[in-house]
Design an enzyme around this catalytic site. Structure first.
Site, PDB file in Angstrom:
ATOM      1  N   ASP A 197       0.573  -1.275  -0.070  1.00  0.00           N
ATOM      2  CA  ASP A 197      -0.063  -0.001   0.291  1.00  0.00           C
ATOM      3  C   ASP A 197       0.982   1.408  -0.013  1.00  0.00           C
ATOM      4  O   ASP A 197       1.795   1.469   0.868  1.00  0.00           O
ATOM      5  CB  ASP A 197      -0.980  -0.022   1.278  1.00  0.00           C
ATOM      6  CG  ASP A 197      -1.782   1.316   1.474  1.00  0.00           C
ATOM      7  OD1 ASP A 197      -1.774   1.845   0.581  1.00  0.00           O
ATOM      8  OD2 ASP A 197      -2.218   1.332   2.675  1.00  0.00           O
ATOM      9  N   HIS A 370      -4.232   4.365   6.445  1.00  0.00           N
ATOM     10  CA  HIS A 370      -2.956   3.718   5.842  1.00  0.00           C
ATOM     11  C   HIS A 370      -1.755   4.156   6.328  1.00  0.00           C
ATOM     12  O   HIS A 370      -1.516   5.076   7.035  1.00  0.00           O
ATOM     13  CB  HIS A 370      -3.186   4.376   4.249  1.00  0.00           C
ATOM     14  CG  HIS A 370      -4.418   4.093   3.540  1.00  0.00           C
ATOM     15  ND1 HIS A 370      -4.358   3.121   2.659  1.00  0.00           N
ATOM     16  CD2 HIS A 370      -5.455   4.654   3.455  1.00  0.00           C
ATOM     17  CE1 HIS A 370      -5.776   3.031   2.283  1.00  0.00           C
ATOM     18  NE2 HIS A 370      -6.410   3.957   2.586  1.00  0.00           N
TER      19      HIS A 370
END
Length: 546
Positions: A197, A370
């Protein structure tokens, strides 16, 4: 003639979405005669995609190779990872694997699309799905939704580790911490390729724990003791919903829910045990007027300013059940997704105009799901991959993530900043981009999937900027003469005069071909309208016989 033998020991890794963009995440891994797909997400349309509801990946490659596909493996239940499934399953009905909450949210979506033959399989962390040439393992992750997982694909060439969306949260709301121990075990075995990610790769430091939001919410609730409170957040951010509910309980407030997706997610998450709502706390939206403002909290969709969302309709006074009033406290507990800044800014301005107090873009009411740079570095140190392919992000995010990997000592030739559709072929000794596969955006417009193209979007843009004029001309079947309607406004009077002149000229010259008549009307009317309005509306002549 020299014959080249295809190397069947190469693993192909291809992204159909999620590279050079935020959203639409979909990764394909192919080895020998087997294909697995990780995630099947959607994204929101750009401003110029007028009338488009959602954007999904082009799956031409999968349709062509559907006999090889063994399943779609879901990392978590966010729309940018599951939103394309209803459209894809109509083309390729393959097994779906995901954790309990992910499958529950998928079931709601499939029910809306009247798909009842999907092969849904619930898995738990550390479960392994064994195929002929690959084994797919789910590993506990932390993100802004429960049941998030990373995925390890085991092959005889090595392990491919896909982080999915993640952050390293040591105090998650549900107490379920990322399975760092298992990641270290995989590292000892040897990870061939890491896909990670990159959404927050530009951000230094570490992402705050979700628990910090609870403190910020309490402060705001305390200060707004006499106000009605409306909180807008992502429907799928169940940890955030739980904190809003916990804070509401602490301040003796009832909770109502607005927005179809929010209602669906709350129902599924409550039923499956991921959301704990005290008895008698949840009230119907129709009943909020029965309570004092100080007794109510409304949780709503619309944190991204989506035009048809509940919060946007409240801001424009179009919501049927909620009217914003002076003194309301509105908390927008989300950061804008890149590209949505104008939408949410418009909604915020409208809410202020109605006298509400709006709290937005503050770190104590929203934390990201995130990983930032320090967590990304830690992930690289834990996994210790031979090769690295940054995933999930716009180009600058991917590039910065690649630079982080280099800083940690990975050779630049082992790092691949790929584009959607690039084919990365990899084995235990080497990795190389060898070509591309068909890819792109498929636009979903109502019930139409993929039937909206550049020409349609161009025409819609034309209509949105310059308008439309429909000219109806009635022709007498007996003598070919023209029948006119009553004249009205000045502009229309002038337009009708132009049309009359064109038709009179054609009549004098005995021209009766409809195509010629339409073209002459369009050309002459176009010139007239531009002179009068400085616009070029789309002109649609219609000829009828009577």
């Amino acid at each position: 003639m020299r014959l080249f033998r295809k190397n069947t020991n190469k693993i192909k890794v291809m992204a159909l979405g999620g590279l050079n963009e935020v959203g639409k995440n979909m990764t394909v891994i192919e080895y020998k005669d087997e294909i697995i797909v990780i995630d099947a997400g959607m994204s929101f349309p750009d401003d110029e995609m007028l009338g488009v509801d959602v954007v999904i990946p082009d799956i031409s490659y999968l349709i062509k190779n559907k006999d090889k596909i063994k399943g779609i493996f879901i990392t978590h239940g966010h729309e940018d990872h599951i939103g394309a499934l209803p459209y894809i399953l109509k083309k390729i009905n393959v097994p779906i694997y995901g954790a309990k909450l992910s499958i529950g949210l998928i079931q709601v979506k499939l029910k809306e699309h009247k798909i009842n033959n999907a092969k849904l399989n619930i898995v738990s962390p550390r479960d392994i799905i064994k195929l002929s040439h690959m084994e797919v393992e789910f590993i506990k992750n932390n993100h802004s939704i429960p049941d998030a997982c990373s995925i390890a694909v085991h092959t005889d060439q090595g392990i491919i580790y896909h982080t999915g969306d993640f952050k390293i949260d040591l105090t998650p709301i549900d107490g379920e911490v990322m399975d760092i121990h298992r990641i270290c075990e995989l590292s000892k075995k040897g990870v061939l390729l890491l896909l990670a990610d990159s959404t927050n790769a530009e951000q230094p430091g570490s992402t705050m724990s979700e628990k910090t939001v609870g403190v910020g919410l309490e402060d705001l609730f305390r200060k707004a003791s006499n106000s009605r409170i409306i909180v807008a957040t992502f429907a799928s951010n169940i940890h955030r919903l739980q904190q809003i509910i916990n804070t509401s309980e602490k301040f003796n407030r009832k909770v109502a829910v607005s927005g179809r997706s929010m209602v669906n997610v709350v129902a599924v998450a409550t039923e499956l045990g991921y959301l704990n709502i005290p008895d008698n706390m949840l009230i119907d939206l129709n009943d909020i007027s029965k309570y004092e403002d100080s007794e109510v909290v409304l949780i709503t969709t619309g944190s991204q300013g989506e035009p048809m969302s509940a919060l946007a309709r409240m801001a424009s006074a179009e919501h049927k059940k909620v009217e914003i009033k002076r003194g309301d406290l509105i908390i927008i507990s989300a950061h804008p997704i890149p590209g949505n800044e104008k939408l949410i800014s418009k909604v915020i301005n409208s809410l202020f105009e109605k006298g509400a107090e709006v709290v937005y873009d503050e770190s104590d009411i929203h934390v990201s799901g995130h990983a930032k740079q320090e967590e990304l570095k830690l992930m690289h140190r834990l996994v210790r991959p031979k090769f690295f392919m940054p995933a999930h992000g716009e180009y600058r995010m991917l590039k910065i993530h690649a630079e982080l990997a280099e800083e940690l000592g990975m050779p630049s030739q082992n790092i691949f900043v790929n584009k959607t559709g690039d084919v990365l072929e990899i084995d235990r000794n080497s990795a190389k981009v060898t070509g591309t596969i068909p890819t792109g955006n498929v636009l979903v417009d109502g019930l139409g999937v993929g039937d909206v193209g550049n020409i349609v979007l161009r025409d819609r843009k034309h209509l949105s900027e310059d308008g439309l004029m429909i000219v109806v001309v009635t022709i007498s079947k007996e003598d070919g003469g023209f029948v006119y309607v009553r004249e009205s406004e000045d502009l229309m009077d002038g337009a009708k005069s132009v049309i009359k002149d064109v038709l009179k000229d054609c009549e004098d010259r005995n021209i009766k071909e409809w195509a010629y008549l339409k073209n002459n009307i369009k050309e002459n009317l176009k010139e007239y309208l531009y002179q009068r309005t400085k616009r070029n509306p789309m002109i649609l002549p219609i000829i009828m016989e009577v």
